[in-house]
Design an enzyme around this catalytic site. Structure first.
Site, PDB file in Angstrom:
ATOM      1  N   GLU A 146     -29.327  -9.179 -11.630  1.00 23.91           N
ATOM      2  CA  GLU A 146     -28.304  -9.931 -12.340  1.00 23.91           C
ATOM      3  C   GLU A 146     -27.711 -11.023 -11.451  1.00 23.91           C
ATOM      4  O   GLU A 146     -27.468 -12.153 -11.907  1.00 23.91           O
ATOM      5  CB  GLU A 146     -27.209  -8.987 -12.838  1.00 23.91           C
ATOM      6  CG  GLU A 146     -26.009  -9.647 -13.486  1.00 23.91           C
ATOM      7  CD  GLU A 146     -26.329 -10.426 -14.754  1.00 23.91           C
ATOM      8  OE1 GLU A 146     -25.459 -11.174 -15.211  1.00 23.91           O
ATOM      9  OE2 GLU A 146     -27.461 -10.306 -15.272  1.00 23.91           O
ATOM     10  N   CYS A 157     -28.396 -23.624 -32.026  1.00 28.50           N
ATOM     11  CA  CYS A 157     -27.714 -24.721 -32.717  1.00 28.50           C
ATOM     12  C   CYS A 157     -26.395 -24.246 -33.321  1.00 28.50           C
ATOM     13  O   CYS A 157     -26.229 -23.083 -33.656  1.00 28.50           O
ATOM     14  CB  CYS A 157     -28.592 -25.273 -33.832  1.00 28.50           C
ATOM     15  SG  CYS A 157     -30.259 -25.732 -33.323  1.00 28.50           S
ATOM     16  N   LYS A 160     -27.812 -15.057 -12.284  1.00 25.95           N
ATOM     17  CA  LYS A 160     -26.631 -15.919 -12.353  1.00 25.95           C
ATOM     18  C   LYS A 160     -26.830 -17.180 -11.514  1.00 25.95           C
ATOM     19  O   LYS A 160     -26.476 -18.281 -11.936  1.00 25.95           O
ATOM     20  CB  LYS A 160     -25.389 -15.164 -11.860  1.00 25.95           C
ATOM     21  CG  LYS A 160     -24.847 -14.161 -12.834  1.00 25.95           C
ATOM     22  CD  LYS A 160     -24.245 -14.833 -14.054  1.00 25.95           C
ATOM     23  CE  LYS A 160     -24.355 -13.965 -15.278  1.00 25.95           C
ATOM     24  NZ  LYS A 160     -25.676 -13.820 -15.848  1.00 25.95           N
ATOM     25  N   HIS A 171     -43.143  -5.207   0.647  1.00 23.30           N
ATOM     26  CA  HIS A 171     -44.360  -5.354  -0.150  1.00 23.30           C
ATOM     27  C   HIS A 171     -44.519  -6.774  -0.685  1.00 23.30           C
ATOM     28  O   HIS A 171     -44.959  -6.969  -1.820  1.00 23.30           O
ATOM     29  CB  HIS A 171     -44.352  -4.337  -1.296  1.00 23.30           C
ATOM     30  CG  HIS A 171     -44.340  -2.922  -0.830  1.00 23.30           C
ATOM     31  ND1 HIS A 171     -45.484  -2.226  -0.500  1.00 23.30           N
ATOM     32  CD2 HIS A 171     -43.308  -2.078  -0.599  1.00 23.30           C
ATOM     33  CE1 HIS A 171     -45.167  -1.006  -0.108  1.00 23.30           C
ATOM     34  NE2 HIS A 171     -43.845  -0.881  -0.157  1.00 23.30           N
ATOM     35  N   TRP A 218     -30.209 -27.744 -30.646  1.00 23.39           N
ATOM     36  CA  TRP A 218     -31.009 -27.339 -29.488  1.00 23.39           C
ATOM     37  C   TRP A 218     -32.463 -27.559 -29.892  1.00 23.39           C
ATOM     38  O   TRP A 218     -32.963 -26.915 -30.799  1.00 23.39           O
ATOM     39  CB  TRP A 218     -30.750 -25.871 -29.154  1.00 23.39           C
ATOM     40  CG  TRP A 218     -31.297 -25.420 -27.844  1.00 23.39           C
ATOM     41  CD1 TRP A 218     -30.719 -25.522 -26.610  1.00 23.39           C
ATOM     42  CD2 TRP A 218     -32.547 -24.737 -27.627  1.00 23.39           C
ATOM     43  NE1 TRP A 218     -31.512 -24.967 -25.656  1.00 23.39           N
ATOM     44  CE2 TRP A 218     -32.648 -24.469 -26.240  1.00 23.39           C
ATOM     45  CE3 TRP A 218     -33.587 -24.331 -28.463  1.00 23.39           C
ATOM     46  CZ2 TRP A 218     -33.736 -23.821 -25.681  1.00 23.39           C
ATOM     47  CZ3 TRP A 218     -34.684 -23.693 -27.905  1.00 23.39           C
ATOM     48  CH2 TRP A 218     -34.748 -23.443 -26.528  1.00 23.39           C
ATOM     49  N   ARG A 275     -22.935 -22.640 -27.228  1.00 27.63           N
ATOM     50  CA  ARG A 275     -24.214 -22.133 -27.724  1.00 27.63           C
ATOM     51  C   ARG A 275     -25.397 -22.851 -27.103  1.00 27.63           C
ATOM     52  O   ARG A 275     -26.522 -22.362 -27.176  1.00 27.63           O
ATOM     53  CB  ARG A 275     -24.260 -22.258 -29.257  1.00 27.63           C
ATOM     54  CG  ARG A 275     -23.190 -21.475 -29.958  1.00 27.63           C
ATOM     55  CD  ARG A 275     -23.146 -21.767 -31.445  1.00 27.63           C
ATOM     56  NE  ARG A 275     -24.296 -21.218 -32.139  1.00 27.63           N
ATOM     57  CZ  ARG A 275     -24.399 -19.974 -32.605  1.00 27.63           C
ATOM     58  NH1 ARG A 275     -23.386 -19.136 -32.421  1.00 27.63           N
ATOM     59  NH2 ARG A 275     -25.470 -19.568 -33.240  1.00 27.63           N
ATOM     60  N   LYS A 296     -26.228 -19.849 -25.493  1.00 25.36           N
ATOM     61  CA  LYS A 296     -25.467 -18.592 -25.424  1.00 25.36           C
ATOM     62  C   LYS A 296     -26.044 -17.549 -26.367  1.00 25.36           C
ATOM     63  O   LYS A 296     -26.175 -16.386 -26.020  1.00 25.36           O
ATOM     64  CB  LYS A 296     -24.001 -18.874 -25.786  1.00 25.36           C
ATOM     65  CG  LYS A 296     -23.087 -17.663 -25.683  1.00 25.36           C
ATOM     66  CD  LYS A 296     -22.947 -17.207 -24.246  1.00 25.36           C
ATOM     67  CE  LYS A 296     -22.009 -16.046 -24.086  1.00 25.36           C
ATOM     68  NZ  LYS A 296     -22.008 -15.540 -22.718  1.00 25.36           N
ATOM     69  N   GLU A 352     -29.308 -19.467 -13.279  1.00 26.69           N
ATOM     70  CA  GLU A 352     -28.805 -20.024 -14.535  1.00 26.69           C
ATOM     71  C   GLU A 352     -27.904 -21.226 -14.339  1.00 26.69           C
ATOM     72  O   GLU A 352     -28.024 -22.216 -15.062  1.00 26.69           O
ATOM     73  CB  GLU A 352     -28.018 -18.956 -15.305  1.00 26.69           C
ATOM     74  CG  GLU A 352     -28.868 -17.917 -16.011  1.00 26.69           C
ATOM     75  CD  GLU A 352     -28.014 -16.913 -16.760  1.00 26.69           C
ATOM     76  OE1 GLU A 352     -28.372 -16.592 -17.903  1.00 26.69           O
ATOM     77  OE2 GLU A 352     -27.002 -16.447 -16.207  1.00 26.69           O
ATOM     78  N   ASN A 361     -30.060 -24.476 -38.520  1.00 24.59           N
ATOM     79  CA  ASN A 361     -30.285 -23.715 -37.286  1.00 24.59           C
ATOM     80  C   ASN A 361     -31.447 -22.778 -37.543  1.00 24.59           C
ATOM     81  O   ASN A 361     -31.437 -22.026 -38.516  1.00 24.59           O
ATOM     82  CB  ASN A 361     -29.017 -22.922 -36.929  1.00 24.59           C
ATOM     83  CG  ASN A 361     -29.205 -22.051 -35.683  1.00 24.59           C
ATOM     84  OD1 ASN A 361     -30.199 -22.160 -34.990  1.00 24.59           O
ATOM     85  ND2 ASN A 361     -28.231 -21.200 -35.419  1.00 24.59           N
ATOM     86  N   GLY A 362     -32.469 -22.805 -36.692  1.00 23.90           N
ATOM     87  CA  GLY A 362     -33.610 -21.912 -36.872  1.00 23.90           C
ATOM     88  C   GLY A 362     -34.924 -22.666 -36.793  1.00 23.90           C
ATOM     89  O   GLY A 362     -34.981 -23.820 -36.364  1.00 23.90           O
TER      90      GLY A 362
END
Length: 615
Positions: free
Chosen positions: A488, A2, A492, A511, A75, A27, A610, A495, A101-102
């Site tokens: 990575e 948030c 990407k 495997h 959020w 964010r 973020k 995401e 926020n939290g």
């Protein structure tokens, strides 16, 4: 997650808060709201959706007048994203308004207690519980707002950054933090409040960062007062000068922040080793390492804790530290580390990596490691962040502000810092020769130029993206130093394009993952000439025989893979340990172009934030 913005001063608050919320959109959020006090009334407008939706709604339904206000991007944690659950939240009387926020973990018990005292609730949020708890204490104790906030926060369990306003005391805003960041911009008879400095950078360069378990009363015409929440002791404000500028947080002509930040990597890598790497003198100078060299040299092992992209940078560092400095390394997900009763001793060094410096799980891992006596070294991008303050020592990357949710330049600058540390330790331990050390320094100095050259492949990458944008699945394979790069690259793509992708060590293909390969499956294979090249070529031949579509990331001039692959993207030749700084670039571009072609929100992908400041 948030975002919090507040203003109290002589200007109109609305444009400052609205622009501040736009700058905090990176964010991640699903609703937004603003509360403004116009001298008579407290006006709140909030909505599900983006800041642009809020702006439209305010212009149609509300007022923009007032020199005091608070704003929020939410959020969702408690309660679905909707207009009612969006912040700000009123107390039952309508006198108090809060943004938060939290997570308040004991909100359910507090809610039941407040209901028994006659309070009612419109939303499903823990935040509405908190503002009514503050109001209840203020009434019962007949105390001022600041004291009521302090008493309330000593009763809650969880994490928070809050800003609270009382319309009956319209010359102050009370703020507090525990676990979630909060900064105060100090201007000329005005104050700015925000989750980070980006909302107020154009108005003042002076900022105060609250520490955990601190609260402050921000008053018009008076100096800020900071106190400890637990014992009410006074804290002297520490004002620091911000290093960022407005141009760094604008798009600068690029369509998206992510593309801008991909193209900023040559400069970001150069800035990260500038002043630390002196190849002519064969010296690496890093104060955080030099001041603690004995601890590093006497360490039994290094434990790296991180999350997401930073965890992948940590995996690259495992190869670098063990190969060059011959120190055993374990790389841990910070989110799992604290919960499995890890064995940590005073002979361990814990390296904590985080772009934002506010990652909740990484902060918790740091506190655990410190409690066990380990020496903790931080690697982060944000000056004055929580991780920078919690660790014993550290090194900043110099990536500059990273706004795109999907990290790009944070990854390469983290690898750069970790490489410098490994090389310095290797030289101190004598595990690298003078000539090899100097060769590494010279090659590292050439990396920005080679990244620039790699970026010239963008047109080729865009063509490949157009061919595979409709794929449902994708595999990424790499060996050695480039196995973490495969992870990575897959992250990407997931995401920002929402295509399912997995990264594997190339040797693990047989495997299990080989069962997925058919004529519809694109497989990205990192096949540079440095490191296990022949083995990777064998893996490519196995894929080819099963009709998989091969996208090869190869060293310039490669002919062998070019004959086997459906597409190749070339990168300049460098030392094996430095190849991740080059091979990751085309993978970032590939993900970016596919996401754009699929019309996805590249900078703000769904469900992601973020800075992950809650568990």
């Amino acid at each position: 997650m948030c975002g919090i913005v507040g203003y109290i001063g002589h200007r109109e608050a609305y444009p400052i808060i609205l622009e501040g919320l736009k700058r905090l959109e990176y964010r991640g959020y699903d609703s937004a709201g603003i509360a403004l006090y116009d001298g008579t009334d407290l006006n709140v407008c909030k909505t599900k959706g983006k800041v642009a939706d809020l702006e439209s709604r305010i212009e149609k339904e509300s007022t923009t007048k007032g020199s005091i206000g608070i704003g929020h991007t939410r959020w969702a944690t408690h309660g679905v994203p909707n207009d009612i659950n969006a912040h700000p939240h009123y107390s039952n009387s309508g006198d108090l308004v809060i943004i938060h926020n939290g997570i308040i973990e004991n909100y359910s018990a507090l809610r039941k207690e407040l209901i028994s005292r006659g309070y009612s609730f419109k939303s499903d949020t823990d935040t509405e519980v908190l503002v009514n708890l503050i109001e209840d204490i203020k009434r019962k104790e007949k105390t001022k707002l600041g004291k009521a906030v302090q008493i309330a926060l000593n009763q809650v369990v969880g994490a928070y950054a809050i800003a609270v306003f009382d319309k009956n005391k319209p010359d102050e805003i009370v703020i507090a933090r525990l676990g979630s960041p909060l900064a105060v911009g100090v201007g000329d008879n005005e104050f700015f409040i925000a989750s980070d400095a980006s909302p107020f950078i154009e108005y003042t360069k002076n900022a105060i960062y609250l520490e955990d378990e601190e609260m402050a009363i921000v008053r018009l015409g008076k100096e800020i007062k900071i106190r400890k929440i637990k014992d009410d002791s006074s804290v002297d404000p520490y004002v620091q000068e911000l290093q960022m500028n407005l141009e760094q947080i604008e798009k600068g002509g690029y369509e998206h922040f992510m593309l801008k930040e991909i193209y900023e990597q040559p400069r970001a890598i150069l800035d990260t080793f500038r002043g630390r790497l002196l190849s002519n003198e064969a010296i690496i100078k890093m104060v955080g390492v030099e001041d603690n060299m004995k601890k590093f040299l006497n360490a039994d092992r290094i434990i790296v804790v991180a999350c997401g992209t930073s965890w992948h940078a940590g995996l690259v560092s495992e190869y670098i530290f063990e190969d060059l400095a011959r120190i055993p390394v374990e790389v841990e997900y910070a989110s799992e580390f604290r919960y499995r009763n890890p064995v940590i001793t005073e002979k361990d060094i814990v390296i904590a990596i985080s772009q934002s410096g506010e990652t909740a799980d990484t902060l918790a891992a740091i506190k655990l490691a410190k409690s066990k006596g380990a020496f903790v070294f931080g690697v982060c991008n944000v000056v004055g962040s929580s991780i920078a303050r919690e660790t014993h020592a550290g090194a900043y990357t110099h990536a500059g502000p990273e706004i795109g949710v999907a990290s790009t330049k944070a990854f390469t600058t983290q690898i750069t810092v970790l490489t410098l540390i490994a090389l310095r330790l290797a030289r101190a331990k004598g595990t690298i020769s003078s000539s090899d050390f100097r060769r590494h320094l010279i090659e590292l100095e050439l990396i920005p130029e080679k990244v620039e050259k790699t970026l010239l492949s963008d047109k080729n990458v865009k063509t490949i993206a157009s061919i595979y944008k409709d794929a449902k699945n994708c595999l990424y394979l790499g060996r050695g130093y480039n196995f973490p790069v495969a992870l990575e690259g897959a992250l990407k793509l997931k995401e920002i394009s929402y295509i399912h992708a997995e990264g594997y060590p190339a040797a693990e293909m047989k495997h299990g993952p080989i069962a997925l390969i058919d004529e519809n499956m694109p497989i990205v294979v990192i096949a540079t000439k440095m490191g296990h090249y022949e083995k990777v070529v064998s893996n490519i031949e196995e894929i080819k025989s099963r009709e998989g579509k091969i996208i090869g990331i190869v060293t310039e001039g490669d002919e062998t893979v070019k004959k086997l692959a459906d597409h190749v993207i070339e990168v300049p030749e460098t030392l094996e340990s430095l190849t991740p700084l080059l091979t990751t670039i085309p993978l970032q571009l590939l993900s970016y172009h596919i996401a754009v072609m699929l019309d996805k929100n590249v900078d703000q992908p769904r469900n992601l934030a973020k800075s992950v400041t809650v568990e």
